[in-house]
Design an enzyme around this catalytic site. Structure first.
Site, PDB file in Angstrom:
ATOM      1  N   CYS A   1      -7.198  -9.696   2.989  1.00 37.66           N
ATOM      2  CA  CYS A   1      -6.835  -9.861   4.396  1.00 37.66           C
ATOM      3  C   CYS A   1      -7.297 -10.651   5.107  1.00 37.66           C
ATOM      4  CB  CYS A   1      -7.379  -7.977   4.181  1.00 37.66           C
ATOM      5  SG  CYS A   1      -6.751  -6.624   3.863  1.00 37.66           S
TER       6      CYS A   1
ATOM      7  N   ASN B   1      -0.798 -12.144   0.217  1.00 39.73           N
ATOM      8  CA  ASN B   1      -2.261 -11.826  -0.256  1.00 39.73           C
ATOM      9  C   ASN B   1      -1.775 -10.411  -0.057  1.00 39.73           C
ATOM     10  OD1 ASN B   1      -4.909 -10.648  -1.023  1.00 39.73           O
ATOM     11  ND2 ASN B   1      -4.789 -10.026   0.590  1.00 39.73           N
ATOM     12  N   GLU B   2      -1.647  -9.934  -1.215  1.00 45.10           N
ATOM     13  CA  GLU B   2      -1.037  -8.329  -1.189  1.00 45.10           C
ATOM     14  C   GLU B   2       0.207  -8.369  -0.286  1.00 45.10           C
ATOM     15  OE1 GLU B   2      -4.557  -5.734  -1.025  1.00 45.10           O
ATOM     16  OE2 GLU B   2      -5.483  -6.204  -1.878  1.00 45.10           O
TER      17      GLU B   2
ATOM     18  N   GLU C   1     -14.017 -14.765  -0.028  1.00 44.33           N
ATOM     19  CA  GLU C   1     -13.337 -13.502   1.244  1.00 44.33           C
ATOM     20  C   GLU C   1     -14.360 -13.731   2.552  1.00 44.33           C
ATOM     21  OE1 GLU C   1     -11.141 -10.587   1.190  1.00 44.33           O
ATOM     22  OE2 GLU C   1     -10.512 -10.696   2.823  1.00 44.33           O
TER      23      GLU C   1
HETATM   24  O1  AHR Z   1     -11.483  -7.678  -1.202  1.00 44.93           O
HETATM   25  C1  AHR Z   1     -11.694  -6.492  -0.345  1.00 44.93           C
HETATM   26  C2  AHR Z   1     -10.202  -6.355   0.079  1.00 44.93           C
HETATM   27  O2  AHR Z   1      -9.804  -5.342  -1.080  1.00 44.93           O
HETATM   28  C3  AHR Z   1      -9.158  -7.900   0.519  1.00 44.93           C
HETATM   29  O3  AHR Z   1      -9.552  -8.427   1.237  1.00 44.93           O
HETATM   30  C4  AHR Z   1      -8.213  -7.499   0.496  1.00 44.93           C
HETATM   31  O4  AHR Z   1      -7.076  -8.462  -0.496  1.00 44.93           O
HETATM   32  C5  AHR Z   1      -8.106  -6.143  -0.614  1.00 44.93           C
HETATM   33  O5  AHR Z   1      -7.310  -4.778   0.143  1.00 44.93           O
END
Ligand code: AHR
Length: 796
Positions: free
Chosen positions: A234, A358-359, A24
């Site tokens: 995120c 994601n999440e 990321e």
């Molecule tokens: O890995 C860091 C962050 O942690 C990522 O962007 C998110 O998916 C999680 O909250």
């Protein structure tokens, strides 16, 4: 005698893809990190939307006499609207400081410079450093008026054109430095425009143009990851729903094509994304390091804002996802496949997995997911579709993700959790009961909070569980990279500055497991290894009880603390400031207690943090987080020496309504009620250590792998047996480190990580690193004392 018996002839589960990496762009992992570009803000697109301190000239400096103006008329491309107009009344200098303390250059190395220019004048480009090499470029420029010491050959460009032209030069550097800058001397009388000013090392990873920094990319390749999840996190879904907005979500089509035509985007981690490292580059990188690409697309919903694309507009998002799959895999005759071919890659990128979301915690996502799922399944039945299960290992998001996955028939569910080492120690059988016939677990983000050897050891032990748990299919540590000058999040797997990379203890654990992953988990039995070490025998949550406002002002009244010896009225309290802590009771040490009170928020955005079982002098306690994160949560978290683990999560938004709150503690069970409704009901499990954590696997070349993690303080002498192997010699051809002999004494090839628990690798010193050794076979196996606090892997 303590014994481990391996059964290579009894396959248990396919683990071919099990361990991978998660990339990321956080902590400047892409721009200023893996992406090879050395110029910061190369296209003058930095903007306060990225970060309040940013502007179009961030990282650029001009000496007196040179005037610079940001213009937007007739840019190189509408996607790249800003450029710099320069007029030189007398000779002046435009300078870029690169990232951090300056550009890092290596003596003898070549660097590819390019720039777009138009107008009239003469420019002279060079790479320079301050005579005082500890001085950062910006300071030096102010102090010296731009006089520097060139450390490369220079190049003059005479410009006379009303249309944009690209000029290039290869610099040869004469001195190693970490504080260089790019200087562009503008001759008196010049009147020109410049844009897309770029500098790359000529020696990028795999020699690719627009390539990647070799040391970081090589460290990633050296892990031998089986897949790469990208581009976030995120980063994927925290943004505007309009792909053309400057702060849009990560939309893959924005990231393709000529660099000067790619738009700049806000990175939700508080900086800028040039998008120079885009989807095509990610796919090529996966190919270069031999792993399966695993992209994650936004599902038309931003849980950070609770905002979703209208259902009638969702088809366009689904089309975009199908296009991505076609871009990766479609033949060069398909529209998207031909785009890939045009970019230089006619062959398929062999995409096998795709993540949607994601999440995700909002109902809005789960309303939209089925439409993505159905369309992908129909068009690409062989692609494995990954659903999303919130930011914690429990709770509303988690349950919603799993429910949706089961209902829709998702192939996998992406789980995330960051927890204390103690949480991992309490959860070494977390997935034992998960249904292996339902959607599989993709542990897409996890880490214990920290980069010490102790953290790495607990992660290693957990990885043996991930390998063995029937329902777990994929797992990757997170986050992966961190430029130490721009930290958003720690711990991380690799730290770097402009010229060095630190491989953490956690990195080496991941590497040992990936190098010894094999393709098939095999059966094993242990004997006399059943002892459990309990790290604590208290069945009580004892300590202080405190309360603090979290970004609010409000009143807590009618406070009653119920203890076994009777109820105690506590005075009303006005919580006024952010996180100021009020002690309600000290040293509560009871098997059972409860706290009940009325709460009214008068101002502010969030709620309360109620701590209990708080140990004096250390940041160890349980927390009821009422209105936590961005006022989305009603959580219970367990904090061990400052490292938190969420053990119960409900989605909840605190308002200005009056509340009756009640917390009940019984043994290690915790219940939290809001207005009489049970919101959280959980048990804070105590950590324990098993005698030895082990897993075993094999590959198709005949290697058998054993991984063993000893978290105890004692060496464990164990007989390792492979029945049926007795009397046979191992062929040396099974050894990659071997010489020429065909057949000799059978050996187990070991690698061990062993260090003090607090050891941590730094730029200065690598104190945790694997060491090789061999153990000879006697009869059907070997005897080995697994040292205290160690991770050992064997290839047999
Ligand atoms: O890995 C860091 C962050 O942690 C990522 O962007 C998110 O998916 C999680 O909250």
């Amino acid at each position: 005698m303590k014994t481990i018996t391996l059964h290579p002839e009894t396959p248990v589960k396919d683990i071919r893809d099990l361990f991978g990496i998660f990339f990321e762009d956080i902590n400047h992992a892409a721009d200023g990190g893996l992406y090879g570009e050395l110029i910061r803000n190369r296209s003058f697109e930095f903007d306060p939307i990225d970060h309040p301190s940013y502007h179009a000239l961030t990282a650029w400096y001009l000496t007196d006499g040179l005037s610079g103006e940001i213009r937007t008329e007739e840019p190189i491309h509408p996607n790249n609207p800003h450029y710099l107009h320069l007029t030189a009344a007398r000779e002046g200098c435009l300078e870029n400081e690169g990232y951090d303390q300056g550009i890092c250059l290596e003596e003898g190395a070549s660097y590819e410079f390019s720039m777009y220019v138009k107008g009239q004048g003469i420019l002279h480009v060079m790479l320079s450093e301050a005579p005082n090499t500890t001085m950062a470029p910006a300071d030096f420029l102010t102090a010296s008026g731009g006089v520097r010491h060139p450390i490369s050959d220079g190049r003059e460009f005479s410009v006379s054109s009303s249309a944009w032209q690209k000029v290039t030069h290869t610099f040869k550097v004469t001195k190693t430095t970490h504080t260089a800058c790019l200087q562009i001397i503008v001759t008196a009388g010049s009147d020109l425009d410049v844009d897309m000013i770029s500098l790359f090392p000529a020696d990028t990873f795999n020699g690719r143009e627009n390539g990647l920094r070799k040391d970081i990319a090589t460290a990633l390749k050296d892990l031998h990851p089986k897949f790469m999840r990208f581009p976030g996190g995120c980063l994927v879904h925290d943004g505007s729903l309009n792909a053309n907005d400057r702060n849009s979500m990560y939309r893959w089509k924005n990231t393709l094509g000529p660099l000067e035509q790619r738009p700049s985007r806000r990175n939700n981690w508080g900086y800028n994304q040039s998008l120079g490292l885009g989807y095509y580059e990610y796919f090529c990188f996966c190919e270069d390091i031999g792993c399966t690409p695993l992209p994650v697309v936004p599902g038309g919903f931003n849980p950070h804002k609770g905002e979703g694309v209208p259902m009638e507009e969702l088809d366009a998002w689904i089309r975009e996802t199908l296009d991505l799959i076609e871009f990766a895999n479609g033949s060069a005759e398909t529209p998207m496949g031909s785009l890939r071919a045009k970019l230089g890659h006619p062959e398929s990128f062999h995409l096998r997995y795709i993540g949607v979301g994601n999440e995700e915690i909002g109902a809005g996502f789960f309303e939209r997911y089925p439409r993505f799922h159905e369309a992908i399944r129909k068009a690409y039945p062989d692609i494995k579709i990954i659903n999303s299960a919130g930011p914690f290992a429990v709770g509303d998001g988690y349950d919603a993700g799993w429910k949706s996955a089961v209902q829709n028939g998702s192939d996998l569910v992406d789980e995330h959790y960051y927890s204390s080492p103690e949480w991992f120690l309490a959860k070494m059988h977390h997935y034992d009961d998960y249904d292996p016939n339902g959607p599989k677990v993709f542990l897409g983000e996890y880490a214990s909070w920290g980069n010490t050897f102790y953290n790495a050891l607990t992660e290693a032990a957990y990885m043996t569980h991930l390998e063995k748990a029937p329902a777990v299919a994929l797992a990757c540590y997170a986050p992966l990279l961190c430029n130490t000058a721009y930290r958003n999040w720690t711990p991380d797997l690799l730290f770097f500055n402009g010229h060095q990379v630190v491989k953490t203890a956690n990195y080496y654990v991941q590497q040992l497991f990936m190098h010894h992953q094999g393709e098939t988990e095999i059966a094993l039995e242990t004997e006399d290894l059943e002892e459990i070490l309990h790290l604590s025998d208290t069945n009580r949550i004892a300590g202080d009880i405190t309360i603090a406002g979290n970004d609010i002002e409000g009143i807590c009244s009618d406070m009653v603390l119920e203890l076994p010896q009777g109820a105690k009225n506590l005075p009303s309290l006005t919580v006024r400031t952010d996180n100021e802590t009020y002690v309600l009771a000290e040293d509560v040490d009871a098997e059972e207690y409860a706290l009940e009170f009325s709460f009214k928020r008068n101002a502010g955005r969030k709620g309360l943090k109620i701590c209990f079982g708080k140990k004096k002098g250390e940041d160890t306690c349980l927390i009821w987080d009422f209105g936590g994160w961005d006022n989305w949560d009603c959580n219970i978290a367990s904090n061990v020496r400052g490292r938190g683990s969420v053990i119960s999560h409900r989605i909840y938004h605190v308002t200005d309504e009056p509340y009756k709150l009640r917390l009940e503690v019984k043994g290690r069970r915790i219940k939290a009620y809001v207005n009489g409704v049970l919101m959280n009901d959980t048990v804070d499990r105590l950590p324990e250590i098993e005698e030895l954590y082990v897993s075993a696997s094999k590959d198709s070349e005949g290697n058998v792998f054993l991984k063993a993690v000893n978290l105890t303080g004692d060496d464990k002498e164990v007989r390792v047996r492979i029945p049926g192997l007795g009397g046979r010699s191992c062929s040396e051809s099974a050894s990659s480190d071997s010489s020429t002999a065909d057949s000799r004494e059978a050996l187990a090839y070991g690698k061990i990580l062993q260090a003090p628990l607090s050891a941590e690798n730094t730029f200065e010193e690598e104190v945790v690193a694997p060491r090789d050794f061999t153990v000879p076979f006697e009869q059907d196996g070997f005897t080995y004392a697994f040292p205290a606090h160690s991770v050992t892997v064997f290839r047999i």
